[in-house]
Design a protein around this motif. Structure first.
Motif, PDB file in Angstrom:
ATOM      1  N   ILE A  44      31.046 -27.879 -10.351  1.00 40.33           N
ATOM      2  CA  ILE A  44      32.035 -28.039 -11.022  1.00 40.33           C
ATOM      3  C   ILE A  44      32.942 -29.084 -10.422  1.00 40.33           C
ATOM      4  O   ILE A  44      33.458 -28.681  -9.451  1.00 40.33           O
ATOM      5  CB  ILE A  44      32.792 -26.978 -11.449  1.00 40.33           C
ATOM      6  CG1 ILE A  44      32.172 -25.808 -12.203  1.00 40.33           C
ATOM      7  CG2 ILE A  44      34.027 -26.922 -11.863  1.00 40.33           C
ATOM      8  CD1 ILE A  44      32.461 -24.587 -12.429  1.00 40.33           C
ATOM      9  N   LEU A  56      34.398 -36.799 -12.168  1.00 40.00           N
ATOM     10  CA  LEU A  56      34.128 -36.805 -13.756  1.00 40.00           C
ATOM     11  C   LEU A  56      34.573 -38.028 -14.172  1.00 40.00           C
ATOM     12  O   LEU A  56      33.760 -38.308 -15.385  1.00 40.00           O
ATOM     13  CB  LEU A  56      35.235 -35.579 -14.123  1.00 40.00           C
ATOM     14  CG  LEU A  56      34.996 -34.336 -13.770  1.00 40.00           C
ATOM     15  CD1 LEU A  56      35.740 -33.385 -14.539  1.00 40.00           C
ATOM     16  CD2 LEU A  56      33.426 -33.734 -14.295  1.00 40.00           C
ATOM     17  N   TYR A  95      28.732 -39.327 -22.241  1.00 38.59           N
ATOM     18  CA  TYR A  95      28.697 -38.246 -21.343  1.00 38.59           C
ATOM     19  C   TYR A  95      29.764 -37.184 -21.377  1.00 38.59           C
ATOM     20  O   TYR A  95      30.848 -37.498 -21.401  1.00 38.59           O
ATOM     21  CB  TYR A  95      28.801 -38.613 -19.885  1.00 38.59           C
ATOM     22  CG  TYR A  95      28.248 -37.579 -18.783  1.00 38.59           C
ATOM     23  CD1 TYR A  95      27.063 -37.598 -18.248  1.00 38.59           C
ATOM     24  CD2 TYR A  95      29.237 -36.746 -18.156  1.00 38.59           C
ATOM     25  CE1 TYR A  95      26.605 -36.433 -17.347  1.00 38.59           C
ATOM     26  CE2 TYR A  95      28.804 -35.644 -17.538  1.00 38.59           C
ATOM     27  CZ  TYR A  95      27.550 -35.802 -16.958  1.00 38.59           C
ATOM     28  OH  TYR A  95      27.231 -34.867 -15.890  1.00 38.59           O
ATOM     29  N   ARG A  96      29.064 -35.887 -21.712  1.00 38.00           N
ATOM     30  CA  ARG A  96      30.369 -34.608 -21.933  1.00 38.00           C
ATOM     31  C   ARG A  96      30.421 -33.990 -20.521  1.00 38.00           C
ATOM     32  O   ARG A  96      29.561 -33.579 -19.997  1.00 38.00           O
ATOM     33  CB  ARG A  96      29.850 -33.698 -22.888  1.00 38.00           C
ATOM     34  CG  ARG A  96      29.618 -34.411 -24.454  1.00 38.00           C
ATOM     35  CD  ARG A  96      28.800 -33.185 -24.963  1.00 38.00           C
ATOM     36  NE  ARG A  96      29.693 -32.083 -25.105  1.00 38.00           N
ATOM     37  CZ  ARG A  96      28.706 -30.866 -25.070  1.00 38.00           C
ATOM     38  NH1 ARG A  96      27.363 -30.776 -25.083  1.00 38.00           N
ATOM     39  NH2 ARG A  96      29.417 -29.859 -25.275  1.00 38.00           N
ATOM     40  N   VAL A  97      31.821 -34.173 -20.046  1.00 37.46           N
ATOM     41  CA  VAL A  97      31.940 -33.223 -19.054  1.00 37.46           C
ATOM     42  C   VAL A  97      32.774 -31.743 -19.245  1.00 37.46           C
ATOM     43  O   VAL A  97      32.537 -30.804 -18.276  1.00 37.46           O
ATOM     44  CB  VAL A  97      33.151 -34.200 -18.021  1.00 37.46           C
ATOM     45  CG1 VAL A  97      32.586 -35.340 -17.615  1.00 37.46           C
ATOM     46  CG2 VAL A  97      34.612 -34.121 -18.796  1.00 37.46           C
ATOM     47  N   GLU A  98      32.778 -31.569 -20.357  1.00 33.37           N
ATOM     48  CA  GLU A  98      33.195 -30.212 -20.916  1.00 33.37           C
ATOM     49  C   GLU A  98      32.240 -29.606 -21.549  1.00 33.37           C
ATOM     50  O   GLU A  98      31.944 -30.042 -22.821  1.00 33.37           O
ATOM     51  CB  GLU A  98      34.472 -30.360 -21.777  1.00 33.37           C
ATOM     52  CG  GLU A  98      35.432 -31.111 -21.124  1.00 33.37           C
ATOM     53  CD  GLU A  98      36.909 -31.099 -21.854  1.00 33.37           C
ATOM     54  OE1 GLU A  98      36.874 -30.865 -23.059  1.00 33.37           O
ATOM     55  OE2 GLU A  98      38.125 -31.565 -21.474  1.00 33.37           O
ATOM     56  N   LEU A  99      31.520 -28.309 -20.893  1.00 33.80           N
ATOM     57  CA  LEU A  99      30.672 -27.745 -21.606  1.00 33.80           C
ATOM     58  C   LEU A  99      31.392 -26.203 -21.707  1.00 33.80           C
ATOM     59  O   LEU A  99      31.912 -25.909 -20.762  1.00 33.80           O
ATOM     60  CB  LEU A  99      29.373 -27.784 -20.629  1.00 33.80           C
ATOM     61  CG  LEU A  99      28.656 -29.032 -20.489  1.00 33.80           C
ATOM     62  CD1 LEU A  99      27.253 -28.806 -19.679  1.00 33.80           C
ATOM     63  CD2 LEU A  99      28.151 -29.698 -21.534  1.00 33.80           C
ATOM     64  N   PHE A 105      26.663 -24.486 -19.840  1.00 34.06           N
ATOM     65  CA  PHE A 105      26.633 -24.988 -18.372  1.00 34.06           C
ATOM     66  C   PHE A 105      25.464 -24.086 -17.848  1.00 34.06           C
ATOM     67  O   PHE A 105      24.581 -24.571 -17.081  1.00 34.06           O
ATOM     68  CB  PHE A 105      27.978 -24.620 -17.696  1.00 34.06           C
ATOM     69  CG  PHE A 105      28.311 -24.874 -16.204  1.00 34.06           C
ATOM     70  CD1 PHE A 105      27.847 -26.251 -15.865  1.00 34.06           C
ATOM     71  CD2 PHE A 105      28.276 -23.736 -15.477  1.00 34.06           C
ATOM     72  CE1 PHE A 105      27.987 -26.219 -14.390  1.00 34.06           C
ATOM     73  CE2 PHE A 105      28.327 -23.866 -13.788  1.00 34.06           C
ATOM     74  CZ  PHE A 105      28.282 -25.227 -13.326  1.00 34.06           C
ATOM     75  N   ALA A 160      24.181 -29.630 -13.233  1.00 34.36           N
ATOM     76  CA  ALA A 160      24.964 -29.900 -14.186  1.00 34.36           C
ATOM     77  C   ALA A 160      26.329 -30.279 -13.374  1.00 34.36           C
ATOM     78  O   ALA A 160      26.666 -29.449 -12.563  1.00 34.36           O
ATOM     79  CB  ALA A 160      25.224 -28.658 -15.154  1.00 34.36           C
ATOM     80  N   VAL A 175      30.122 -31.072 -14.257  1.00 30.79           N
ATOM     81  CA  VAL A 175      31.324 -30.661 -15.271  1.00 30.79           C
ATOM     82  C   VAL A 175      32.579 -30.336 -14.979  1.00 30.79           C
ATOM     83  O   VAL A 175      32.709 -30.045 -13.769  1.00 30.79           O
ATOM     84  CB  VAL A 175      30.660 -29.286 -16.169  1.00 30.79           C
ATOM     85  CG1 VAL A 175      29.108 -29.568 -16.776  1.00 30.79           C
ATOM     86  CG2 VAL A 175      30.647 -28.150 -15.385  1.00 30.79           C
ATOM     87  N   THR A 229      34.908 -24.757 -16.276  1.00 29.93           N
ATOM     88  CA  THR A 229      34.751 -24.106 -17.728  1.00 29.93           C
ATOM     89  C   THR A 229      35.834 -22.947 -17.719  1.00 29.93           C
ATOM     90  O   THR A 229      35.849 -22.102 -16.779  1.00 29.93           O
ATOM     91  CB  THR A 229      33.406 -23.630 -17.737  1.00 29.93           C
ATOM     92  OG1 THR A 229      33.006 -22.675 -16.612  1.00 29.93           O
ATOM     93  CG2 THR A 229      32.433 -24.699 -17.695  1.00 29.93           C
ATOM     94  N   GLN A 276      23.675 -33.920 -21.126  1.00 29.17           N
ATOM     95  CA  GLN A 276      25.134 -33.741 -21.535  1.00 29.17           C
ATOM     96  C   GLN A 276      25.679 -34.916 -22.420  1.00 29.17           C
ATOM     97  O   GLN A 276      26.868 -35.249 -22.370  1.00 29.17           O
ATOM     98  CB  GLN A 276      25.943 -33.997 -19.999  1.00 29.17           C
ATOM     99  CG  GLN A 276      25.751 -32.477 -19.325  1.00 29.17           C
ATOM    100  CD  GLN A 276      26.366 -32.550 -17.987  1.00 29.17           C
ATOM    101  OE1 GLN A 276      25.897 -32.025 -16.954  1.00 29.17           O
ATOM    102  NE2 GLN A 276      27.782 -32.432 -18.093  1.00 29.17           N
TER     103      GLN A 276
END
Length: 432
Positions: free
Chosen positions: A109, A121, A130-134, A139, A149, A151, A154, A316
């Motif tokens: 994280i 990030l 690219y998705r940094v928010e899962l 996750f 991962a 991210v 979360t 991601q």
């Protein structure tokens, strides 16, 4: 219980009880303690410090103020890494892929950058899609299936820290070791990992400029982590000059992939191998650091680390073509050479000023709301101790405007040429 009494106790150099700290954290989260009283206690802590017991208690209370991830569904020993931040510090990116390729789950994280230090990030978001928010379940499932991962936070992780940090920023109490340590560790403990290796930077481009301050912070972080039940060590590494050759979001993704293809700069790879070796030992894939390093080197030689990085990017939502075609990321319009003013040796290359030069080009944020230009940055053709000829290119500026005089002014302040250079060590010591 009154907040005024808590402030008075710490102002007079006393030790706060667990009950007093609980009252403080609860009041910060629910808003019952006014900001001016919170600020007063932060200043008292800044001036008088905290005991080890206070630091740990504050950390755990801040951690418990929000979400705590349960990573039990992920098999194996989960190992994470944290850095206190620096210029060109893209270590997390190749490191996570290499450690995961050894067979150790890496649930990382990370954060965004502010000022001259780039955020992990932000670099990853230079990759289209690219998705940094899962979600928490996404996750956990990704780490279980892909091995890693990277991210953003979360859920509501350590909300007390978020509110306290905002006040520290505006009351000039940021550089307090107890407050830094509790901020970092509350979030890391909440992330649910079993082991943590911390890269504490020291020098011109680091949060802690002096080695003794970096040592004090490293010891505080490790003690808190161990008292919370984590396997925890800290490595103190140099940040007097930028790490690696490239500074800027897309540029640092390029250098990450170069590292995973076996073409990484020697200084960057040495820090990666040093931190990674400790992670591999924590993950029980090797009994000693030398064997651990060999396992990491093998992930570069056989391509498994590169494959892990690509798998993470694709999982991601990122464009996997970036592995072979850097042009899928934003590209700067101009490349401007910065020449040596005379012949000699690079005797100074201050990381903070070079980082600020990248920031004014658009590669960093002066305030959290600033928009980034992922394409801009700086590439170093020379490093501290390298010889140069008059007119030879020391670095290349990547920009989307022709006038980069503001960046050049900062570079002029950073770079000096003389007859002899003192090159600091890459790694100073390990704190266990």
């Amino acid at each position: 219980m009154r907040m005024l009494d808590i402030i008075h106790t710490k102002r007079e150099g006393g030790q706060l009880s667990p009950e007093q700290l609980q009252f403080f954290v609860d009041g910060v989260v629910d808003g019952s303690i006014p900001e001016y009283q919170t600020s007063a206690l932060l200043m008292a802590i800044f001036n008088n410090g905290m005991t080890d017991e206070e630091q740990t208690e504050l950390t755990m209370l801040m951690m418990k103020s929000g979400t705590h991830l349960d990573l039990a569904k992920i098999p194996g020993i989960k190992v994470d890494k944290h850095s206190t931040g620096g210029v060109g510090d893209k270590v997390s990116l190749p490191l996570a892929a290499m450690v995961a390729a050894v067979g150790i789950p890496v649930p990382m994280i990370s954060g965004r950058g502010l000022g001259h230090t780039g955020g992990t990030l932000d670099k990853l978001e230079a990759i289209p899609g690219y998705r940094v928010e899962l979600s928490e379940s996404e996750f956990i499932n990704q780490v279980a299936t892909e091995g890693l991962a990277i991210v953003g936070a979360t859920g509501e992780v350590a909300p007390a820290d978020k509110k306290i940090y905002a006040l520290r920023d505006v009351t000039d109490t940021v550089d307090s070791i107890p407050l830094i340590a509790s901020s970092i560790m509350s979030k890391k403990i909440a992330s649910g990992t079993d082991a943590l290796v911390i890269d504490v930077k020291t020098g011109a481009g680091a949060f802690m400029k002096r080695l003794e301050d970096s040592e004090a912070l490293a010891k505080a972080l490790v003690k808190i982590g161990q008292q919370a039940g984590l396997q925890c060590e800290a490595i103190i590494s140099d940040m007097n000059q930028p790490l690696g050759r490239k500074i800027g979001n897309a540029l640092e993704i390029e250098e990450t992939i170069d590292c995973l293809k076996g073409h990484g700069p020697a200084d960057l790879m040495e820090v990666v191998y040093t931190l990674g070796s400790h992670m591999v030992v924590f993950g029980r894939k090797a009994s000693d650091l030398a064997t651990a390093r060999q396992l990491l080197e093998q992930t570069i030689a056989d391509g498994s680390a590169l494959a892990k990085f690509k798998a993470m990017v694709v999982a991601q939502g990122g464009d996997g073509r970036v592995i072979d075609d850097y042009k899928v990321m934003p590209q700067a319009k101009y490349q401007i050479d910065y020449p040596a003013s005379k012949a000699g040796v690079i005797t100074q290359m201050l990381a903070d000023e070079i980082g600020m030069a990248s920031m004014v080009l658009g590669g960093g944020r002066a305030k959290a709301s600033d928009q980034l230009d992922y394409s801009v940055g700086i590439e170093l053709n020379k490093k501290l101790g390298d010889s140069v000829q008059a007119g030879e290119t020391i670095l290349t500026i990547y920009a989307n405007r022709e006038d980069v005089s503001d960046a050049i002014k900062l570079l002029d302040q950073s770079i000096q040429i003389g007859e002899h250079a003192e090159v600091p060590p890459l790694v100073y010591e390990v704190i266990k």
